[in-house]
Scaffold this active site. Sequence first.
Site, PDB file in Angstrom:
ATOM      1  N   ALA A  33       0.827  -1.217   0.000  1.00  0.00           N
ATOM      2  CA  ALA A  33       0.000   0.000   0.000  1.00  0.00           C
ATOM      3  C   ALA A  33       0.855   1.258   0.000  1.00  0.00           C
ATOM      4  O   ALA A  33       0.474   2.290   0.532  1.00  0.00           O
ATOM      5  CB  ALA A  33      -0.918  -0.008   1.222  1.00  0.00           C
ATOM      6  N   ASN A  75     -47.882  16.196  21.754  1.00  0.00           N
ATOM      7  CA  ASN A  75     -48.025  16.555  20.342  1.00  0.00           C
ATOM      8  C   ASN A  75     -47.468  17.964  20.133  1.00  0.00           C
ATOM      9  O   ASN A  75     -47.801  18.884  20.876  1.00  0.00           O
ATOM     10  CB  ASN A  75     -49.502  16.518  19.947  1.00  0.00           C
ATOM     11  CG  ASN A  75     -49.676  16.675  18.445  1.00  0.00           C
ATOM     12  OD1 ASN A  75     -49.533  15.699  17.705  1.00  0.00           O
ATOM     13  ND2 ASN A  75     -49.943  17.883  17.999  1.00  0.00           N
ATOM     14  N   GLY A 119       0.771  -7.357 -16.005  1.00  0.00           N
ATOM     15  CA  GLY A 119       1.878  -8.264 -16.289  1.00  0.00           C
ATOM     16  C   GLY A 119       1.320  -9.549 -16.898  1.00  0.00           C
ATOM     17  O   GLY A 119       0.264 -10.019 -16.495  1.00  0.00           O
ATOM     18  N   ASN A 143     -33.066  26.911  20.131  1.00  0.00           N
ATOM     19  CA  ASN A 143     -32.056  26.342  21.023  1.00  0.00           C
ATOM     20  C   ASN A 143     -30.799  27.201  21.120  1.00  0.00           C
ATOM     21  O   ASN A 143     -29.947  26.961  21.959  1.00  0.00           O
ATOM     22  CB  ASN A 143     -31.683  24.937  20.552  1.00  0.00           C
ATOM     23  CG  ASN A 143     -31.142  24.926  19.129  1.00  0.00           C
ATOM     24  OD1 ASN A 143     -31.509  25.761  18.299  1.00  0.00           O
ATOM     25  ND2 ASN A 143     -30.262  23.989  18.857  1.00  0.00           N
ATOM     26  N   ARG A 195      -3.101   8.107 -10.485  1.00  0.00           N
ATOM     27  CA  ARG A 195      -4.226   8.138 -11.433  1.00  0.00           C
ATOM     28  C   ARG A 195      -5.556   8.472 -10.752  1.00  0.00           C
ATOM     29  O   ARG A 195      -6.534   8.795 -11.415  1.00  0.00           O
ATOM     30  CB  ARG A 195      -4.329   6.800 -12.184  1.00  0.00           C
ATOM     31  CG  ARG A 195      -3.320   6.699 -13.316  1.00  0.00           C
ATOM     32  CD  ARG A 195      -3.280   5.310 -13.916  1.00  0.00           C
ATOM     33  NE  ARG A 195      -2.538   4.383 -13.066  1.00  0.00           N
ATOM     34  CZ  ARG A 195      -2.447   3.073 -13.302  1.00  0.00           C
ATOM     35  NH1 ARG A 195      -3.088   2.528 -14.319  1.00  0.00           N
ATOM     36  NH2 ARG A 195      -1.741   2.305 -12.496  1.00  0.00           N
ATOM     37  N   GLY A 215       9.109   0.327  -6.413  1.00  0.00           N
ATOM     38  CA  GLY A 215       8.748  -0.956  -7.021  1.00  0.00           C
ATOM     39  C   GLY A 215       8.178  -1.944  -6.014  1.00  0.00           C
ATOM     40  O   GLY A 215       8.463  -1.878  -4.815  1.00  0.00           O
TER      41      GLY A 215
HETATM   42  C1  UD1 Z   1       1.496  -4.933 -10.693  1.00  0.00           C
HETATM   43  C2  UD1 Z   1       2.317  -6.084 -11.255  1.00  0.00           C
HETATM   44  C3  UD1 Z   1       1.638  -6.613 -12.508  1.00  0.00           C
HETATM   45  C4  UD1 Z   1       0.218  -7.021 -12.200  1.00  0.00           C
HETATM   46  C5  UD1 Z   1      -0.530  -5.887 -11.545  1.00  0.00           C
HETATM   47  C6  UD1 Z   1      -1.865  -6.386 -11.038  1.00  0.00           C
HETATM   48  C7  UD1 Z   1       4.658  -5.597 -10.702  1.00  0.00           C
HETATM   49  C8  UD1 Z   1       5.966  -5.148 -11.222  1.00  0.00           C
HETATM   50  N1  UD1 Z   1       3.655  -5.632 -11.568  1.00  0.00           N
HETATM   51  O1  UD1 Z   1       1.517  -3.884 -11.630  1.00  0.00           O
HETATM   52  O2  UD1 Z   1       2.342  -7.727 -13.014  1.00  0.00           O
HETATM   53  O3  UD1 Z   1      -0.431  -7.440 -13.370  1.00  0.00           O
HETATM   54  O4  UD1 Z   1       0.181  -5.376 -10.395  1.00  0.00           O
HETATM   55  O5  UD1 Z   1      -2.657  -5.314 -10.577  1.00  0.00           O
HETATM   56  O6  UD1 Z   1       4.545  -5.928  -9.542  1.00  0.00           O
HETATM   57  N2  UD1 Z   1       3.350  -0.590  -4.432  1.00  0.00           N
HETATM   58  C9  UD1 Z   1       4.151  -0.409  -3.339  1.00  0.00           C
HETATM   59  N3  UD1 Z   1       5.380   0.139  -3.527  1.00  0.00           N
HETATM   60  C10 UD1 Z   1       5.831   0.497  -4.744  1.00  0.00           C
HETATM   61  C11 UD1 Z   1       4.999   0.292  -5.859  1.00  0.00           C
HETATM   62  C12 UD1 Z   1       3.763  -0.266  -5.676  1.00  0.00           C
HETATM   63  O7  UD1 Z   1       3.761  -0.720  -2.223  1.00  0.00           O
HETATM   64  O8  UD1 Z   1       6.956   0.987  -4.812  1.00  0.00           O
HETATM   65  C13 UD1 Z   1       2.017  -1.170  -4.227  1.00  0.00           C
HETATM   66  C14 UD1 Z   1       0.920  -0.260  -4.727  1.00  0.00           C
HETATM   67  O9  UD1 Z   1       0.473   0.599  -3.693  1.00  0.00           O
HETATM   68  C15 UD1 Z   1      -0.148  -1.259  -5.150  1.00  0.00           C
HETATM   69  C16 UD1 Z   1       0.640  -2.492  -5.541  1.00  0.00           C
HETATM   70  O10 UD1 Z   1       1.928  -2.356  -4.976  1.00  0.00           O
HETATM   71  O11 UD1 Z   1      -0.980  -1.570  -4.050  1.00  0.00           O
HETATM   72  C17 UD1 Z   1       0.750  -2.650  -7.050  1.00  0.00           C
HETATM   73  O12 UD1 Z   1       1.423  -1.519  -7.555  1.00  0.00           O
HETATM   74  P1  UD1 Z   1       1.061  -0.884  -8.953  1.00  0.00           P
HETATM   75  O13 UD1 Z   1       1.964   0.242  -9.202  1.00  0.00           O
HETATM   76  O14 UD1 Z   1      -0.405  -0.636  -9.016  1.00  0.00           O
HETATM   77  O15 UD1 Z   1       1.484  -2.096  -9.929  1.00  0.00           O
HETATM   78  P2  UD1 Z   1       0.937  -2.382 -11.351  1.00  0.00           P
HETATM   79  O16 UD1 Z   1       1.625  -1.498 -12.313  1.00  0.00           O
HETATM   80  O17 UD1 Z   1      -0.521  -2.389 -11.337  1.00  0.00           O
HETATM   81 CA    CA Z   2      -2.294  -1.674  -9.753  1.00  0.00          CA
END
Ligand code: UD1
Ligand code: CA
Length: 492
Positions: A13, A385, A148, A394, A19, A84
């Site tokens: 999270a 009533n 992915g 008030n 977005r 990531g």
């Molecule tokens: C990710 C997956 C993708 C998959 C998709 C499903 C990777 C590289 N890719 O992509 O294969 O199909 O989810 O929805 O994992 N988050 C962190 N720290 C970060 C980045 C993200 O905690 O540095 C958390 C985000 O808050 C989110 C989750 O990881 O809850 C997924 O991150 P997001 O950036 O939405 O990944 P996707 O590009 O959707």
């Molecule tokens: Ca996502």
Amino acid sequence: MSATSPAAVIVLAAGAGTRMKSSTPKVLHTIAGRTLVHHALEAARQVAPERIVVVVRHERDQVAAHIADIAPEAVVADQDEIPGTGRAVHCALDAWDGPPASGTILVTSGDVPLIEGATLRALAEAHEQTGARVTVLSAHVDDPTGYGRVVRGEDGDVMAIVEEKDATNDQRQIVEINTGIYAFDAQVLGQALTELTTDNAAGEVYLTDVIAITRKAGGSVKAIVMDDPHTAEGVNDRAQLAHAAAHMNTTIVHAWMQAGVSVQDPATTWIDADVVLEPDVTILPGTQLCGSTRVASGAVVGPDTTLTDVQVGEAATVTRTHGSDSVIESGASVGPFAYLRPGTHLSSGAKIGTFVETKQATIGQGAKVPHLSYVGDADVAEGSNIGAGTIFVNYDGVAKHRTSVGKHVKIGSDNTLVAPVSVGDGAYTGAGAVIREDVPAGALAMNDSAQRIVEGWVRTRRPDTASAEAAAAADENEQVVSDMHADGEKEG
Ligand code: UD1
Ligand code: CA
């Protein structure tokens, strides 16, 4: 059931959720009255893991405070500046006193609110049964854009997950996608995380690269395909938020119908996850039941009613009403067009009628406030009533004061009760009274000012108006009638 519970569920999270274009962190947006991360944590809880870790970074204080509130048992792990999903999981493991050397670690996302605990449990079980080192929860989708892709080998085992940005044209045709939910062998995960790089199109540490690394080391990687892929849909923007909310609402409304609740129009009925309904409740179109609202058997709520944290008793009716933080006891009736503000308590058989606003008000058994009134900071005892158009004054401009109305009191129409003031049991007040002094039990209170008549005022002060014309015509009529009477008397 698996023999042992998973060592952990890690909920990611930390992402910014750009977005959403919101000042509220993405995982704190709500559907069905709970935040996205709350839904994710409920699913995690149902797996009964040894621990739950939530990784935070974006607006970390706000998110961490919310998690402490809804899931105090969860460990909050801070992600550092390296971006990531792989880095996020690494930071989660670092939050351990010593990361688990064995067992299963589930990873899920804070922005996947529809996923069910049963799905996570099934994933953990499948993972342990096959002996795979990593098991990916995958789905076949019509449009895999943005996800992915799951690349399988000849034997059906998973070879890699390739992000869209890094995929070849052929790989982009794959419709089996990674839901972002996984089961890992703890030891394999700990090792693979140290081998991840940012050598990819996004320049991020991809958790998905753990799959190819595991394969290279000779470990088996499986994917289990979801039957119901939409429960793994992530929320990245407002449209997906609305879509997930509608989906969850459909599930909740249908579950209540199965439990004996009549819902006349499921499409316009919104019920939060924490609402509780009894069998034989009827919900009419355009109704939202929010927060911890509870409705007892036989009650009819709606149409066009929004209740937040309201208790509705047996066989009560609540029609075209907006209410919060209030209690409506059995057999009471509210509306149409009522506004119940916090602290309203309506006893059994009582009535709050049309165009009535209440706040911090107790209305006793069988008491009635039928029309056009404001009842603020007041106690109205049983059987009384309140006449149409009565205002409980008030607020003196600085402080709020209470009004007390005893049992079986009749407050006349269009009264003004200037607090602090009390009206004793059984008392009456006249129409249009302004009550500034306490009224003793059994008394009649009225403000005497005799009605004054100024004959002919309209003819002289508002000449040439429709009113003056009407008045003149009335005078003429009266003259004709009295002349007729005079003639009659002469002839008789
Ligand atoms: C990710 C997956 C993708 C998959 C998709 C499903 C990777 C590289 N890719 O992509 O294969 O199909 O989810 O929805 O994992 N988050 C962190 N720290 C970060 C980045 C993200 O905690 O540095 C958390 C985000 O808050 C989110 C989750 O990881 O809850 C997924 O991150 P997001 O950036 O939405 O990944 P996707 O590009 O959707
Ligand atoms: Ca996502």
